[in-house]
Design an enzyme around this catalytic site. Structure first.
Site, PDB file in Angstrom:
ATOM      1  N   GLN A  66     -52.501  61.431 -50.322  1.00  0.00           N
ATOM      2  CA  GLN A  66     -52.592  62.874 -50.545  1.00  0.00           C
ATOM      3  C   GLN A  66     -53.243  63.582 -49.348  1.00  0.00           C
ATOM      4  O   GLN A  66     -52.760  64.628 -48.898  1.00  0.00           O
ATOM      5  CB  GLN A  66     -53.410  63.139 -51.812  1.00  0.00           C
ATOM      6  CG  GLN A  66     -53.368  64.582 -52.297  1.00  0.00           C
ATOM      7  CD  GLN A  66     -52.024  64.943 -52.915  1.00  0.00           C
ATOM      8  OE1 GLN A  66     -51.227  64.070 -53.231  1.00  0.00           O
ATOM      9  NE2 GLN A  66     -51.783  66.239 -53.059  1.00  0.00           N
ATOM     10  N   ARG A 109     -57.516  66.078 -38.213  1.00  0.00           N
ATOM     11  CA  ARG A 109     -56.537  67.056 -38.684  1.00  0.00           C
ATOM     12  C   ARG A 109     -57.218  68.401 -38.935  1.00  0.00           C
ATOM     13  O   ARG A 109     -58.230  68.466 -39.651  1.00  0.00           O
ATOM     14  CB  ARG A 109     -55.884  66.560 -39.978  1.00  0.00           C
ATOM     15  CG  ARG A 109     -54.932  67.547 -40.629  1.00  0.00           C
ATOM     16  CD  ARG A 109     -53.685  67.749 -39.809  1.00  0.00           C
ATOM     17  NE  ARG A 109     -52.649  68.436 -40.590  1.00  0.00           N
ATOM     18  CZ  ARG A 109     -51.513  68.868 -40.070  1.00  0.00           C
ATOM     19  NH1 ARG A 109     -51.262  68.668 -38.774  1.00  0.00           N
ATOM     20  NH2 ARG A 109     -50.625  69.466 -40.833  1.00  0.00           N
ATOM     21  N   GLY A 142     -51.123  64.131 -46.312  1.00  0.00           N
ATOM     22  CA  GLY A 142     -50.021  65.079 -46.412  1.00  0.00           C
ATOM     23  C   GLY A 142     -48.677  64.397 -46.210  1.00  0.00           C
ATOM     24  O   GLY A 142     -48.451  63.270 -46.657  1.00  0.00           O
ATOM     25  N   GLU A 190     -51.550  37.743 -61.774  1.00  0.00           N
ATOM     26  CA  GLU A 190     -52.770  37.001 -62.142  1.00  0.00           C
ATOM     27  C   GLU A 190     -53.557  37.705 -63.247  1.00  0.00           C
ATOM     28  O   GLU A 190     -54.788  37.727 -63.251  1.00  0.00           O
ATOM     29  CB  GLU A 190     -53.651  36.741 -60.915  1.00  0.00           C
ATOM     30  CG  GLU A 190     -53.029  35.730 -59.963  1.00  0.00           C
ATOM     31  CD  GLU A 190     -53.952  35.302 -58.857  1.00  0.00           C
ATOM     32  OE1 GLU A 190     -55.138  35.052 -59.131  1.00  0.00           O
ATOM     33  OE2 GLU A 190     -53.490  35.215 -57.706  1.00  0.00           O
ATOM     34  N   ARG A 202     -58.971  34.797 -59.438  1.00  0.00           N
ATOM     35  CA  ARG A 202     -58.838  36.167 -59.944  1.00  0.00           C
ATOM     36  C   ARG A 202     -59.775  37.118 -59.201  1.00  0.00           C
ATOM     37  O   ARG A 202     -59.409  38.256 -58.891  1.00  0.00           O
ATOM     38  CB  ARG A 202     -59.099  36.178 -61.444  1.00  0.00           C
ATOM     39  CG  ARG A 202     -58.762  37.478 -62.127  1.00  0.00           C
ATOM     40  CD  ARG A 202     -58.651  37.267 -63.627  1.00  0.00           C
ATOM     41  NE  ARG A 202     -57.332  36.775 -64.009  1.00  0.00           N
ATOM     42  CZ  ARG A 202     -57.070  36.162 -65.161  1.00  0.00           C
ATOM     43  NH1 ARG A 202     -58.033  35.932 -66.019  1.00  0.00           N
ATOM     44  NH2 ARG A 202     -55.833  35.775 -65.432  1.00  0.00           N
TER      45      ARG A 202
END
Length: 372
Positions: A331, A262, A334, A358, A237
């Site tokens: 996000q 950007r 874009g 699991e 796990r």
């Protein structure tokens, strides 16, 4: 990768750092792979991971920190590679922890990449509620007869060997389950359906119709199946959290590159205060997840019999945080973030299932609350 300082944390030993560096080099040379034919890709990945020596960590003596580092690194490069590695360990976890000498002979095949393994616990009516397992195993002369249906079985249809959980009836509920080692070529095992999901992996529904297994197919003791399943999940796990962590790190790295390069109105996104705030939140979630994952792994490696609470915290937080980090990565990318085939779009599809399998997130919350 922009940040590897976490390897200097006191959770790790020199052997972990050396292994992580070697795996990073291997991943750079072998990943990602073409996912066009998922079955073929998984078979190829298991063979390649076996040839590279990485699968030797997936069976036998299990070092949880090593498992987590491998899953984190593989998931950062290629989620399907992480899946291929993880299932070799989870699939044979019961044998690694409780198997007899003859059963453990299968580990030589799964850790070399010669055979693919699977863990068959979930049923149509029993996902999180393992005690509701309805597949039966009845004693017959010379062994056991198994009947029932298993579903959402990873590696279903391509596995060479399965660990199957069935009701043997020693007691009501969870106390009446047992675990069995079942080769894929037994008579009476049938693939009913191959299941398609948003991030393709080999998944199947299996029908067991009068499957006969020898007496020595029983793993551990009759009636100990629930204990065996929980002991396996106790180890693996935390590694689900590690895989989520790897995906989150990749999303953070991709986003760092994006916001630096950007520009909007001549200004790099990275220079905008709101974007900086989002990046800070992403970095915080990554580090917090890493601390919980490697705390749980370290505690288990120090000899703790059970780490149910620590593993639940690691799995819950790391998977939920990774979902949030990856969502923000989309996000901040874009339109590029939702373009099919972009890195963050792929991560967005891959991360979702980790909050379910699991032990779903709300199940982990129950486990944590009960531990209080």
């Amino acid at each position: 990768m922009s940040d590897r300082t976490y390897l200097d944390w006191p959770f790790f030993e020199a052997r972990h750092r050396e292994m992580a560096a070697a795996l990073e080099d291997w991943c750079g040379a072998h990943l990602p792979v073409d996912h066009g034919d998922v079955d073929a890709a998984c078979r190829g990945l298991v063979a390649a991971l076996g040839a590279g020596g990485w699968l030797r960590h997936s069976g036998g003596s299990l070092d949880v920190r090593t498992l987590c580092l491998i899953r984190e690194t593989l998931a950062r490069h290629d989620a399907l590679a992480d899946f291929a590695f993880a299932m070799q360990g989870l699939g044979m976890g019961a044998v690694s922890l409780f198997g007899t000498a003859s059963q453990r002979e299968w580990l030589g095949k799964t850790t070399s990449g010669e055979a693919i393994s699977a863990f068959a616990l979930t049923e149509p009516g029993s996902g999180s509620d393992v005690a509701a397992t309805s597949t039966t195993a009845v004693r017959v002369p010379g062994g056991w007869r198994l009947d029932g249906v298993k579903t959402w079985i990873s590696n279903g249809g391509i596995a060479d060997v399965y660990v199957i959980f069935a009701r043997t009836g020693e007691a009501p509920g969870a106390r009446g389950l047992s675990a069995f080692l079942m080769p894929a070529d037994v008579a009476g095992l049938r693939v009913v359906e191959r299941q398609e999901v948003i991030a393709p992996h080999p998944l199947a529904t299996l029908a067991l119709e009068g499957v006969t297994l020898p007496e020595d197919a029983l793993i551990g003791e009759a009636g100990a199946g629930f204990k065996i399943a929980m002991s396996v999940l106790d180890v693996f796990r935390s590694t689900v959290g590690a895989a989520a962590l790897g995906m989150a790190r990749r999303a953070l790295d991709e986003t760092l590159h994006r916001v630096r390069s950007r520009k909007i109105q001549g200004l790099a996104l990275a220079e905008m205060q709101m974007v900086q705030g989002h990046m800070a939140d992403m970095a915080l979630k990554v580090d917090a997840a890493a601390l919980l994952v490697y705390r749980a792994a370290w505690v288990k490696d120090q000899g703790a019999a059970r780490v149910t609470r620590e593993a639940a915290m690691a799995k819950l937080y790391a998977t939920e945080a990774a979902q949030e980090v990856i969502d923000m990565a989309v996000q901040l990318h874009g339109g590029e973030g939702v373009r099919h085939g972009s890195v963050v779009e792929g991560l967005y599809r891959e991360i979702r299932a980790l909050r379910i399998y699991e032990g779903a997130s709300d199940v982990q919350r129950i486990v944590i609350a009960r531990s209080l």
